[in-house]
Design an enzyme around this catalytic site. Structure first.
Site, PDB file in Angstrom:
ATOM      1  N   GLU A 124      23.127 -24.276  -0.767  1.00  0.00           N
ATOM      2  CA  GLU A 124      21.896 -23.999  -0.028  1.00  0.00           C
ATOM      3  C   GLU A 124      22.258 -23.482   1.362  1.00  0.00           C
ATOM      4  OE1 GLU A 124      19.181 -27.277   0.529  1.00  0.00           O
ATOM      5  OE2 GLU A 124      17.572 -25.945   1.117  1.00  0.00           O
ATOM      6  N   ALA A 265      23.483 -33.902   4.347  1.00  0.00           N
ATOM      7  CA  ALA A 265      23.725 -34.113   2.925  1.00  0.00           C
ATOM      8  C   ALA A 265      22.992 -33.055   2.129  1.00  0.00           C
ATOM      9  CB  ALA A 265      23.234 -35.495   2.505  1.00  0.00           C
ATOM     10  N   MET A 266      23.316 -32.987   0.817  1.00  0.00           N
ATOM     11  CA  MET A 266      22.720 -31.950  -0.020  1.00  0.00           C
ATOM     12  C   MET A 266      22.362 -32.500  -1.394  1.00  0.00           C
ATOM     13  SD  MET A 266      21.746 -28.847  -0.260  1.00  0.00           S
ATOM     14  CE  MET A 266      20.938 -28.317  -1.754  1.00  0.00           C
ATOM     15  N   ASN A 268      22.042 -31.484  -4.497  1.00  0.00           N
ATOM     16  CA  ASN A 268      22.423 -30.854  -5.761  1.00  0.00           C
ATOM     17  C   ASN A 268      22.083 -31.744  -6.954  1.00  0.00           C
ATOM     18  OD1 ASN A 268      23.974 -28.977  -4.037  1.00  0.00           O
ATOM     19  ND2 ASN A 268      25.300 -30.764  -3.809  1.00  0.00           N
ATOM     20  N   HIS A 300      16.341 -39.653   1.168  1.00  0.00           N
ATOM     21  CA  HIS A 300      15.896 -38.261   1.258  1.00  0.00           C
ATOM     22  C   HIS A 300      16.463 -37.418   0.109  1.00  0.00           C
ATOM     23  CE1 HIS A 300      14.692 -34.591   3.581  1.00  0.00           C
ATOM     24  NE2 HIS A 300      15.719 -34.066   2.929  1.00  0.00           N
ATOM     25  N   GLU A 301      17.771 -37.474  -0.081  1.00  0.00           N
ATOM     26  CA  GLU A 301      18.386 -36.643  -1.128  1.00  0.00           C
ATOM     27  C   GLU A 301      17.916 -37.091  -2.505  1.00  0.00           C
ATOM     28  OE1 GLU A 301      19.524 -34.121   0.251  1.00  0.00           O
ATOM     29  OE2 GLU A 301      19.845 -35.002   2.221  1.00  0.00           O
ATOM     30  N   HIS A 304      14.467 -35.774  -3.241  1.00  0.00           N
ATOM     31  CA  HIS A 304      14.465 -34.348  -3.570  1.00  0.00           C
ATOM     32  C   HIS A 304      14.521 -34.107  -5.078  1.00  0.00           C
ATOM     33  CE1 HIS A 304      14.396 -31.846  -0.053  1.00  0.00           C
ATOM     34  NE2 HIS A 304      15.520 -32.284   0.480  1.00  0.00           N
TER      35      HIS A 304
HETATM   36  N1  TRP Z   1      18.655 -29.492   1.657  1.00  0.00           N
HETATM   37  C1  TRP Z   1      19.461 -30.278   2.543  1.00  0.00           C
HETATM   38  C2  TRP Z   1      18.633 -31.492   2.919  1.00  0.00           C
HETATM   39  O1  TRP Z   1      17.573 -31.373   3.439  1.00  0.00           O
HETATM   40  C3  TRP Z   1      19.840 -29.550   3.795  1.00  0.00           C
HETATM   41  C4  TRP Z   1      21.181 -28.910   3.796  1.00  0.00           C
HETATM   42  C5  TRP Z   1      22.341 -29.495   3.499  1.00  0.00           C
HETATM   43  C6  TRP Z   1      21.512 -27.610   4.197  1.00  0.00           C
HETATM   44  N2  TRP Z   1      23.369 -28.608   3.705  1.00  0.00           N
HETATM   45  C7  TRP Z   1      22.873 -27.457   4.114  1.00  0.00           C
HETATM   46  C8  TRP Z   1      20.772 -26.542   4.625  1.00  0.00           C
HETATM   47  C9  TRP Z   1      23.525 -26.274   4.472  1.00  0.00           C
HETATM   48  C10 TRP Z   1      21.400 -25.362   4.971  1.00  0.00           C
HETATM   49  C11 TRP Z   1      22.762 -25.229   4.879  1.00  0.00           C
HETATM   50  O2  TRP Z   1      18.969 -32.578   2.677  1.00  0.00           O
HETATM   51 ZN    ZN Z   2      15.999 -32.133   2.473  1.00  0.00          ZN
END
Ligand code: TRP
Ligand code: ZN
Length: 866
Positions: A124, A265-266, A268, A300-301, A304
């Site tokens: 992302e 964090a992300m 995925n 939060h993650e 999602h």
């Molecule tokens: N979607 C992620 C969140 O809100 C945000 C995020 C994580 C992100 N890594 C990133 C956005 C790198 C842009 C680039 O938890």
């Molecule tokens: Zn988020």
């Protein structure tokens, strides 16, 4: 500008993809600088007559293209630095591309990169195009299969999204694992991780009776710091079932902690990747604030998975669809688990300190932006936090039941799809039967509305009339503003502090929908009122409470949040007078009110700690135009010293009563520690009862990081020698422990001393500093720019220079991190003209850099044009 820069993309230009995908099969041959990626994707024509497929792809070497099994010659496709284009395409076809990528030298940390020896990905928003050729946009959803081929002795854990379906040893001795993700997803949710980790295993029984395997991967030796994140995950899973009726959908949920990460964090699918700072905690190394932030980010993650993954965004302009909603959900999670008022105070602080400033800056944008040059620049407090405030207003307008019916309808309609913010509001509107047409303006209009209030009591008619006006000033991105639907929560009290029985009740919501509107109440005697309770809308309130009103309302208020809010009003009134040179003396009401609060045993200690904290520098800046920032710094200091002078004895008593006992992690102990720390800092600042001399002793006796940090902060504002001694001691004890040393770097960076520049120079050669690690750069330079106000805003411009040089260096290493760090430099419009000139000359210098990234280009060019 020397270099050619990307131009803006517009929301209004959205077009549906002409080709869509079915199965996507990726094969990774992990091999350092020469990692090979083979991508076999099934495409089909989605728009009649379409005959051109443009794939995104960057930073890779294309080795081979095959269409339906036939290798294409170079004349059969077009390739640029950013795209691969094919024409003359059949109705359906299978496209295979093979390319080479270099994770080792990927310091931007987008796409596939190495973090401390482990391979990991960040896709992302637009990182997938650095991995393979694909339509890198969220409305192209595919079913992904991932094969990873690597040396298992070096990378025992080979992970991707979904379920692991196969593992075999190849004749070469390498291992091949295969993952299948049964849920269609956009490529930004793809993830791959390969490394040597310790794993914390657990499981969760879902409400429909499925047993879900939970795995948390951390660097070797860190298992002891993984428990809290795991407990948070299980709490989040249970909470989402209870409050939103949402259950997890795969059989396994994995979280990997990495040290090199651009953000927190992300999410995925099935394989979250986290900044280790947002996972690891034990009492020795992490503060209560860290624990709470881990709980909220893990939540939060996880949240999602439904708001973001099952239902995703049509395009990146819709980012708030998933982020505003998911922030709202994580906020509610923290509030249901902890203190509602204290959480709300923290959310409001973010709005007032950061979001209002963003809206007053050249980067002002609505929660759904209309134009974007670099998408990475729009992961903002506006999209996230103001976006959550907009959802919160919807929630308060609809009420919990209708809101949940709206959520249910949203999933019923859109599960598996990529949709828009309007689709979301439609679901809320249809489920509730309310007309939300005016409310939708919150999505398209930027800027912070100012709500002014005046009141008139009519003795004869026995009526109270409140007149509310709203005004949104032109912002840098948008001139014309229309009236918004602003819910204003209000409570009425008689002048003896009892709730007032007016028509409509003592607590009400005034729905302000016009530019000016009056509300009249039958009311037998004059009353006081407390406005914008709960921060019911993301606006600035323009109402000057008298000292008499405040000293009645603060003790009377039945809402903890509102008590804090009113106390802020009292502080701000006199801080502003001081900054403007209009203060003769502080009113006795400040000390009177505080004494009463300190004596109130029933008050939550965490709330008291918040009440004792005077408004921050950044939130005060909002009240001025062209101000010398040093005046704000001095006004805050004098108020704090005055408070200790006036109420030092009560404060000291409260501080003593909050003295640490054996460490426990629970709400009441967290509250106690926060009160102990907040009062210690105030007392130390004024060196009450020579408290500074005891800090060394406290430090040696502390059995947790929360107290240790409070003591170091207290030393930092009282005794420089004690501070230096304790900091050396800290360095000795924690050197090599990356996350803990970030706290040490941050404390160094925030020191208000003329030696700060030589200190920061030296700190760059500390063995724990590393320019390639965003956490380090943020700890040293980010903390300096955001929190060392006195040195950052020096009149000789050295502070601005220090930050702009760091940004210059980072531009070549990691553009995303560089662009985030420039925020304090582009928010200069509230500063005096001398400082504005100093900052602009730094921005000018940066704008002329060779190889200026699109991230920095967008922010700098907007600033210089403003
Ligand atoms: N979607 C992620 C969140 O809100 C945000 C995020 C994580 C992100 N890594 C990133 C956005 C790198 C842009 C680039 O938890
Ligand atoms: Zn988020």
């Amino acid at each position: 500008m020397k270099t050619e820069h990307a131009s803006a993309q517009y929301l209004k230009d959205y077009k549906k993809p002409e080709f869509l995908v079915q199965n996507v099969v990726l094969t990774f041959y992990l091999d350092g600088e020469n990692t090979k990626v083979i991508n076999t994707t099934e495409y089909y024509r989605a728009e009649a007559g379409a005959n051109k497929l443009v794939l995104n792809g960057e930073h890779q070497q294309l080795e081979r293209v095959e269409l339906d099994g036939r290798q294409l010659t170079a004349s059969e496709y077009q390739i640029t630095n950013e795209t691969l284009t094919l024409t003359d395409l059949p109705e359906q076809f299978v496209l295979t591309t093979e390319s080479l990528i270099d994770p080792v030298n990927n310091t931007a940390l987008e796409g596939l990169y190495l973090s401390g020896g482990a391979y990991c990905t960040q896709c992302e928003a637009q990182g997938f195009r650095r991995i393979t050729y694909f339509q890198d946009r969220p409305d192209v959803l595919g079913a992904f299969t991932t094969h990873i081929i690597a040396d298992k002795s070096m990378y025992p854990h080979l992970l991707s999204n979904g379920n692991k379906v196969a593992e075999e040893t190849l004749p070469s001795g390498l291992t091949k694992v295969t993952w299948v993700d049964p849920f269609k997803k956009p490529c930004y949710l793809f993830a791959l991780v390969a490394g040597d980790f310790d794993v914390l295993q657990d499981s969760f029984n879902s409400r429909s009776g499925r047993n879900i395997q939970l795995e948390l991967f951390v660097d070797k030796g860190n298992l002891g710091r993984a428990e809290h994140a795991m407990a948070s995950l299980k709490a989040a899973m249970a909470w989402d079932e209870q409050r939103f009726s949402l259950e997890y959908d795969l059989d396994i949920y994995m979280i990997v902690a990495v040290d090199f990460f651009n953000m927190g964090a992300m999410e995925n699918k099935g394989l979250n990747v986290f900044n280790s700072k947002c996972v690891l905690a034990d009492r020795e190394s992490a503060t209560d604030a860290d624990y709470l932030s881990i709980e909220s980010i893990v939540g939060h993650e996880y949240f999602h998975n439904w708001t973001g993954n099952r239902v995703t965004c049509r395009d990146w302009f819709q980012l708030s669809l998933k982020e505003g909603l998911t922030v709202f959900r994580d906020q509610e999670f923290s509030m249901d688990l902890g203190s509602r008022a204290v959480n709300r105070i923290q959310q409001v602080r973010i709005m007032r300190e950061h979001q209002f400033a963003e809206d007053a800056s050249p980067m002002s944008h609505p929660i759904r932006p209309d134009a974007v040059i670099e998408m990475n620049n729009f992961y903002t407090v506006t999209v996230y936090d103001k976006g959550a405030e907009v959802i919160r207003m919807l929630h308060s307008i609809l009420g919990e039941d209708k809101f949940q019916q709206g959520m249910a309808l949203y999933f019923e309609r859109f599960d598996g799809q990529a949709v828009t913010c309007d689709d979301f509001v439609d679901a809320m509107q249809d489920a509730s039967g309310l007309d939300l047409s005016q409310f939708r303006l919150w999505y398209s209009q930027s800027g912070t509305p100012v709500v002014s209030v005046s009141s008139e009591y009519n003795q004869v008619a026995q009526t109270l009339t409140l007149t509310l006006q709203q005004m949104t000033h032109a912002t840098f991105d948008q001139v014309d503003k229309a009236p918004l639907h602003i819910p204003v929560k209000i409570a009425f009290y008689y002048q003896d502090g009892q709730p007032a029985e007016l028509t409509g009740g003592a607590e009400q919501v005034l729905n302000l929908t016009q530019a000016e509107q009056s509300f009249t109440f039958a009311c037998k005697q004059p009353v006081y009122f407390s406005l914008l309770r709960d921060f019911s809308a993301p606006v600035k309130l323009n109402y000057q409470y008298s000292d008499a009103e405040l000293s009645c309302l603060i003790p009377a208020e039945t809402s903890d949040y509102a008590k804090w809010e009113l106390m802020q009003n009292l502080y701000i009134k006199y801080l502003c007078q001081d900054v403007k040179g209009e203060l003769t003396e502080y009113p006795v009401e400040i000390a009177q009110v505080l004494r009463a609060l300190l004596a109130d045993e029933s008050l939550d200690k965490a709330l008291l700690a918040e009440i004792l904290t005077v408004p921050s520098f950044s939130s005060l800046l909002e009240y001025f135009e062209q101000v010398n920032p040093q005046k704000i710094i001095r006004a805050r200091q004098s108020l704090q010293v005055y408070l200790v002078d006036q109420i030092g004895d009560s404060l000291y008593r409260v501080w003593q009563q909050a003295t640490p006992t054996d460490y426990q992690y629970n709400a009441s102990e967290i509250a106690r520690r926060s009160l102990w720390g907040a009062s210690l800092k105030l007392l130390a600042m004024a060196n009450y009862a020579d408290i500074g001399e005891q800090l060394g002793e406290f430090y040696q006796g502390a059995d947790n990081m929360t107290d240790r940090l409070s003591i170091l902060q207290a030393a930092g504002v009282s005794d420089k020698n004690v501070f230096k001694q304790l900091m050396d001691d800290f360095d000795q004890s924690w050197r090599g422990d990356s996350l803990v040393m970030d706290k040490w770097f941050a404390l160094q960076a925030k020191q208000d001393t003329d030696e700060i520049f030589t200190n920061i120079e030296k700190l760059q050669s500390h063995p724990d500093f590393n320019w390639n690690n965003p956490n380090k750069v943020r700890a040293l330079f980010g903390q300096f720019a955001m929190f060392n106000h006195a040195q950052f805003h020096r009149s000789d411009g050295r502070g601005y220079q220090l930050v702009s040089r760091a940004i210059e260096k980072l531009n070549a290493i990691n553009p995303q991190v560089a662009a985030r760090m420039i925020t304090p430099l582009i928010q200069y419009h509230k500063l005096d003209l001398g400082r504005q000139t100093l900052i602009k000359s730094e921005l000018q210098r940066l704008s002329a850099l060779d190889g200026l990234s699109s991230d920095l280009y967008e922010k700098i060019s907007k600033s210089l044009a403003s």
